[in-house]
Design an enzyme around this catalytic site. Structure first.
Site, PDB file in Angstrom:
ATOM      1  N   GLU A  56      33.992  51.073  34.376  1.00 45.06           N
ATOM      2  CA  GLU A  56      34.340  50.629  35.723  1.00 45.06           C
ATOM      3  C   GLU A  56      35.199  49.380  35.609  1.00 45.06           C
ATOM      4  OE1 GLU A  56      32.351  49.357  40.031  1.00 45.06           O
ATOM      5  OE2 GLU A  56      31.282  50.701  38.654  1.00 45.06           O
ATOM      6  N   ASP A 108      40.721  40.481  31.087  1.00 41.90           N
ATOM      7  CA  ASP A 108      41.609  41.541  31.566  1.00 41.90           C
ATOM      8  C   ASP A 108      41.179  42.885  30.974  1.00 41.90           C
ATOM      9  OD1 ASP A 108      43.815  43.260  32.070  1.00 41.90           O
ATOM     10  OD2 ASP A 108      45.194  41.565  32.088  1.00 41.90           O
ATOM     11  N   ASP A 130      42.390  44.777  43.424  1.00 38.73           N
ATOM     12  CA  ASP A 130      43.181  43.807  44.187  1.00 38.73           C
ATOM     13  C   ASP A 130      44.443  44.506  44.683  1.00 38.73           C
ATOM     14  OD1 ASP A 130      44.771  41.633  45.080  1.00 38.73           O
ATOM     15  OD2 ASP A 130      43.710  40.296  43.723  1.00 38.73           O
ATOM     16  N   TYR A 206      31.916  44.655  49.500  1.00 37.08           N
ATOM     17  CA  TYR A 206      33.338  44.507  49.816  1.00 37.08           C
ATOM     18  C   TYR A 206      33.788  45.618  50.754  1.00 37.08           C
ATOM     19  CZ  TYR A 206      38.343  44.882  49.617  1.00 37.08           C
ATOM     20  OH  TYR A 206      39.650  44.981  50.000  1.00 37.08           O
TER      21      TYR A 206
END
Length: 227
Positions: A56, A108, A130, A206
């Site tokens: 994920e 990252d 994002d 979210y």
């Protein structure tokens, strides 16, 4: 590494509100025990590792990670997130549920994927990355051809990938890039297949905020074998 060779950053801030004492303890003491090593095969972090691995990328608060790992205890779950508060929340859920099949990467995700062996992942989740909504920032979006090349390399034939977003421009752009790649077979047969959350989807905090400009879309793909 030369600056011109440094990958464009695909994520925003990595820090937020101060952590609670418990969260800080988990970051300081528990995270090193379940972190993926910087060098070598990332799958070695599981020790006597399972035969199945899921990834994920960008797990936010970790609700989806914890729920999927709990429901699939035979899966080695690799969870990537750079936002320290999100990592702390996910660690809390992992500890509370006694989960032993989750390992963390807090840098990252593209750097991690480079170290995966070929054809090792059965599932990949990229949920609400994002969106970089301003057009001048679209180049920072995670879904790019070179990233898809790496995903195609590390995913097993017939492995599945789920991408979700609530931003119209990203939904359109990402779908076009997946389909143009050639290795990602879109599984949708009708509109409800991407408009309706999949049965095993776990709604996150979210997602519940409804911050995007469209209702969430869910694109499920199957990776085709190399030609």
């Amino acid at each position: 590494m030369d600056r011109q060779d440094t990958p464009i950053r695909t994520f925003g801030r990595t820090g937020g509100r101060p952590l609670s004492a418990r969260q800080q303890r988990l970051i300081d003491e528990r995270l090193p025990q379940v972190a993926i090593p910087v060098e070598g095969n990332p799958l070695s972090a599981f020790g006597d590792r399972p035969d199945r691995f899921w990834l994920e990328v960008g797990f936010g608060g970790g609700e989806h990670v914890a729920a999927q790992a709990k429901a699939n205890p035979d899966v080695g779950y690799i969870a990537c997130e750079v936002f320290v508060e999100g990592v702390a929340k996910c660690l809390t859920a992992v500890e509370e549920d006694g989960l032993t099949n989750v390992r963390f990467w807090t840098e990252d995700a593209r750097q991690l994927i480079e170290h995966f062996p070929d054809a090792c992942l059965e599932r990949v989740f990229i949920l609400f990355p994002d969106p970089w909504p301003k057009k001048k920032h679209h180049k920072r979006r995670l879904i790019q051809p070179d990233f898809l090349d790496e995903l195609a390399r590390v995913m097993k034939p017939d492995a599945e990938l789920r991408f979700a977003t609530d931003v119209r421009s990203y939904a359109d752009e990402a779908l076009a890039k997946f389909l143009a790649h050639g290795r990602f077979v879109w599984l949708a047969e009708k509109a409800d297949d991407w408009r309706t959350p999949p049965e095993d989807h776990v709604r996150t905090r979210y997602e519940s905020k409804n911050l995007g400009d469209i209702a969430p879309v869910f694109y499920d793909f199957r990776i085709a074998g190399p030609e």
